[in-house]
Design a protein around this motif. Structure first.
Motif, PDB file in Angstrom:
ATOM      1  N   TYR A 142      -4.140   0.516   4.049  1.00  0.00           N
ATOM      2  CA  TYR A 142      -4.442   0.802   2.646  1.00  0.00           C
ATOM      3  C   TYR A 142      -3.763  -0.222   1.730  1.00  0.00           C
ATOM      4  CZ  TYR A 142      -4.692   3.107  -1.858  1.00  0.00           C
ATOM      5  OH  TYR A 142      -4.914   3.376  -3.191  1.00  0.00           O
ATOM      6  N   ILE A 143      -2.538  -0.590   2.053  1.00  0.00           N
ATOM      7  CA  ILE A 143      -1.801  -1.567   1.235  1.00  0.00           C
ATOM      8  C   ILE A 143      -2.537  -2.904   1.198  1.00  0.00           C
ATOM      9  CG2 ILE A 143       0.320  -2.945   1.131  1.00  0.00           C
ATOM     10  CD1 ILE A 143       1.809  -0.479   2.206  1.00  0.00           C
ATOM     11  N   TYR A 144      -3.037  -3.348   2.349  1.00  0.00           N
ATOM     12  CA  TYR A 144      -3.651  -4.675   2.411  1.00  0.00           C
ATOM     13  C   TYR A 144      -5.146  -4.654   2.084  1.00  0.00           C
ATOM     14  CZ  TYR A 144       0.533  -6.761   4.444  1.00  0.00           C
ATOM     15  OH  TYR A 144       1.802  -7.226   4.649  1.00  0.00           O
ATOM     16  N   ASN A 145      -5.848  -3.604   2.519  1.00  0.00           N
ATOM     17  CA  ASN A 145      -7.304  -3.587   2.378  1.00  0.00           C
ATOM     18  C   ASN A 145      -7.830  -2.553   1.389  1.00  0.00           C
ATOM     19  OD1 ASN A 145      -7.466  -5.567   4.365  1.00  0.00           O
ATOM     20  ND2 ASN A 145      -7.629  -4.055   6.016  1.00  0.00           N
ATOM     21  N   LYS A 146      -6.923  -1.711   0.887  1.00  0.00           N
ATOM     22  CA  LYS A 146      -7.318  -0.643  -0.027  1.00  0.00           C
ATOM     23  C   LYS A 146      -8.349   0.295   0.603  1.00  0.00           C
ATOM     24  CE  LYS A 146      -4.628  -2.448  -3.059  1.00  0.00           C
ATOM     25  NZ  LYS A 146      -3.270  -1.870  -3.207  1.00  0.00           N
ATOM     26  N   LYS A 147      -8.236   0.460   1.926  1.00  0.00           N
ATOM     27  CA  LYS A 147      -9.111   1.375   2.639  1.00  0.00           C
ATOM     28  C   LYS A 147      -8.296   2.486   3.278  1.00  0.00           C
ATOM     29  CE  LYS A 147     -12.516  -2.169   3.944  1.00  0.00           C
ATOM     30  NZ  LYS A 147     -13.173  -2.839   5.107  1.00  0.00           N
TER      31      LYS A 147
END
Length: 579
Positions: free
Chosen positions: A196-201
């Protein structure tokens, strides 16, 4: 399964299994005894399950909640131990089982490295074998310790491959295998958070697969619903310190102890962790700038993997500082983190960029530049250039080692064996702690006491074992008798806090059913009345093999009361019959 098929295709895992098995056979068979108390418990549980089916009552722990509602937290492990009980000798079978699961853990560790496409997999495997004496000692026990590491490594693999079906299956069987199964949920949440931090997924399916497998295994369980209350007792209820203080693995490990046990691993971990933190901060600072070289790697997948491994290893490191048993997970995952991040730095770091931007004015490129460097810089420049030449010489010497070995007639197999011997010898002093534990005279004394009780007391008569740590060995050699407490102080406390405190203080010759003892807590009960009426005991076994426990006052009371008769003694303890 994809993981198993990849192992099958990779023939190099067979040498990993065989070498691990053979090398640690030297430790296991350096003694005729089993190391550790609970090693005796699990192989005995396997034998009883083989002969009687799944155990649902456990009268051998007569004053605990296990007596009428047994819950096999690790029942998958001791079911898999059943084939090892067929050797005819339980000690031999337990040794072979511990070697098998340790070697299987080494194979899974190596296969995970291969799937991460690391370059020096075999070196990191050797590093695991020479990393920590305490870790290797624990992995050699016939306990589900290496078994739990296998499951956690498979959870990691399933997450990295984003294989939700595999994650669901491993999470399910992990619950049946070992009480550390909540760590699967931790790994899952850490993986989802990093992505989530890197890809916002947010990988909802991944979370559902992990939670779904865990919850379903709790519900579809041979011990349901007792296992639910057991988990609540084990994880949520706090046991008073008096009994848990006896167990070393529940105590914190200090930094100095870790350094003594695993100095190279600790130093490497701290250095790489510091580099990762600096790199992460620099990457965040320069995230929107054109100067992205400071982040070392622009590969998002590499960043995610490095961050994921960093979080896992740091959390396990902190856990180890709180409870020593977390070393089981810190060692393999910290090595994977070190391996992955070190190779990532080497592959992606742009040395020419660093030289052009920061070092060109300091480090000369040749001797002529040293001579032309000027008065102010001449000393530093000459020193730096000299160091560069020194490192070039070291690199040249290292490159000649394989040629030297070949000129000596060293085959690849011989080099392979030589590397193993060198790696395995690094911490021979700590790695062979197991042999010292196994040859302890206390094992012989407890065995002789247990066998005497088996031959000279009525079946199912209750033996009050003053030290609950004696239970596993007594049970292993003598399932003819029942005992009072063992495994975990929580089990007797949950049945009756009163009995817990009576048991905790009786070893000091004190009758007290409260945590804080005074004259008002004695209730005018005698030691005899407590043993006979509260615990229904027929015999008392006072163990004398522990330096940390002094039972002199209790022994004096037993000697002075005619209702107790000493019927057996050896250097390790005394047995008293309660008339």
């Amino acid at each position: 399964m994809i993981f198993l098929s990849s192992i099958n295709k990779n023939k190099s895992v067979l040498p990993v299994f065989l070498l691990t098995f053979l090398l640690f056979s030297l430790i296991q068979f350096s003694t005729t005894n089993l190391a550790g108390n609970d090693s005796h418990l699990y192989i005995k549980l396997a034998e009883l399950t083989r002969d009687n089916g799944l155990i649902r009552e456990f009268p051998w722990l007569n004053a605990t909640i296990m007596k009428d509602n047994f819950t096999g937290l690790h029942f998958l492990y001791y079911i898999l131990l059943i084939p090892f009980t067929l050797f005819g000798n339980l000690v031999f079978g337990a040794k072979i089982a511990s070697l098998f699961f340790l070697s299987a853990m080494a194979v899974v560790f190596y296969a995970v490295l291969k799937n991460l496409k690391l370059k020096y997999n075999f070196f990191w495997f050797l590093f695991l074998l020479a990393s920590s004496g305490y870790f290797l000692n624990r992995m050699n026990f016939a306990r589900p310790l290496s078994f739990s590491v296998i499951f956690l490594l498979l959870i990691f693999y399933a997450l990295v491959k984003r294989n939700n079906l595999l994650l669901f299956a491993i999470s399910f069987f992990y619950v049946w295998a070992h009480g550390s199964f909540p760590l699967a949920i931790f790994l899952t949440l850490a993986f989802v958070a990093v992505n989530y931090i890197y890809n916002k997924k947010i990988y909802y399916k991944t979370i559902l697969a992990s939670l779904g497998g865990t919850i379903l295994a709790v519900l579809i369980n041979p011990f349901f619903p007792n296992n639910v209350s057991y988990f609540g007792i084990y994880y949520l209820n706090k046991t008073p310190y008096q009994l848990t203080a006896q167990i070393m693995e529940w105590q914190p490990i200090s930094i100095s102890q870790i350094f003594y046990d695993a100095p190279i691993l600790l130093i490497s971990f701290l250095i790489l962790s510091a580099v990762f933190c600096v790199n992460f901060i620099l990457g965040a600072i320069n995230n929107n700038s054109k100067d992205e070289k400071l982040s070392f790697s622009n590969n998002s997948e590499s960043k995610i993997m490095a961050s994921f491994l960093f979080i896992i290893s740091v959390v396990f490191f902190i856990g180890m500082l709180l409870q020593g048993r977390f070393i089981d997970y810190w060692v393999p995952f910290s090595i994977i983190f070190i391996a992955f991040y070190a190779e990532l730095l080497v592959k992606t770091f742009d040395a020419s960029w660093l030289y052009n931007q920061h070092l060109q004015s300091v480090i000369p490129t040749g001797a002529s530049e040293v001579r032309a460097s000027g008065v102010e810089k001449s000393v530093n420049a000459t020193m730096l250039y000299s160091n560069l030449n020194y490192f070039k010489k070291i690199r040249f010497i290292c490159s000649q080692i394989p040629r030297l070995l070949s000129s000596l007639g060293m085959t690849k197999a011989m080099k392979f064996i030589l590397a193993i011997i060198i790696a395995f010898s690094i911490y021979s002093k700590t790695n062979f702690v197991l042999g010292e534990c196994g040859t302890d005279e206390s094992s012989k004394n407890i065995r002789e006491t247990a066998l005497w009780l088996k031959e000279n007391t009525p079946e199912k008569s209750i033996v009050f074992n003053v030290n609950w740590g004696d239970f596993s060995k007594m049970f292993f050699y003598n399932a003819h008798n029942y005992y009072i407490a063992g495994l975990d102080g929580k089990f007797i406390y949950q049945l009756s806090p009163k009995k817990y405190w009576l048991y905790a203080h009786l070893g000091d010759g004190i009758v007290c059913d409260q945590e804080e003892c005074g004259e008002e807590n004695n209730n005018n009960l005698s030691i005899y009345e407590v043993l006979k009426n509260e615990f229904n005991a027929d015999y008392v076994f006072v163990s004398l093999v522990y330096d940390d426990f002094d039972y002199t006052d209790l022994i004096n009371i037993l000697n002075s009361d005619s209702r107790f008769e000493k019927v057996y003694e050896n250097e390790g303890g005394e047995v008293w019959e309660i008339k």
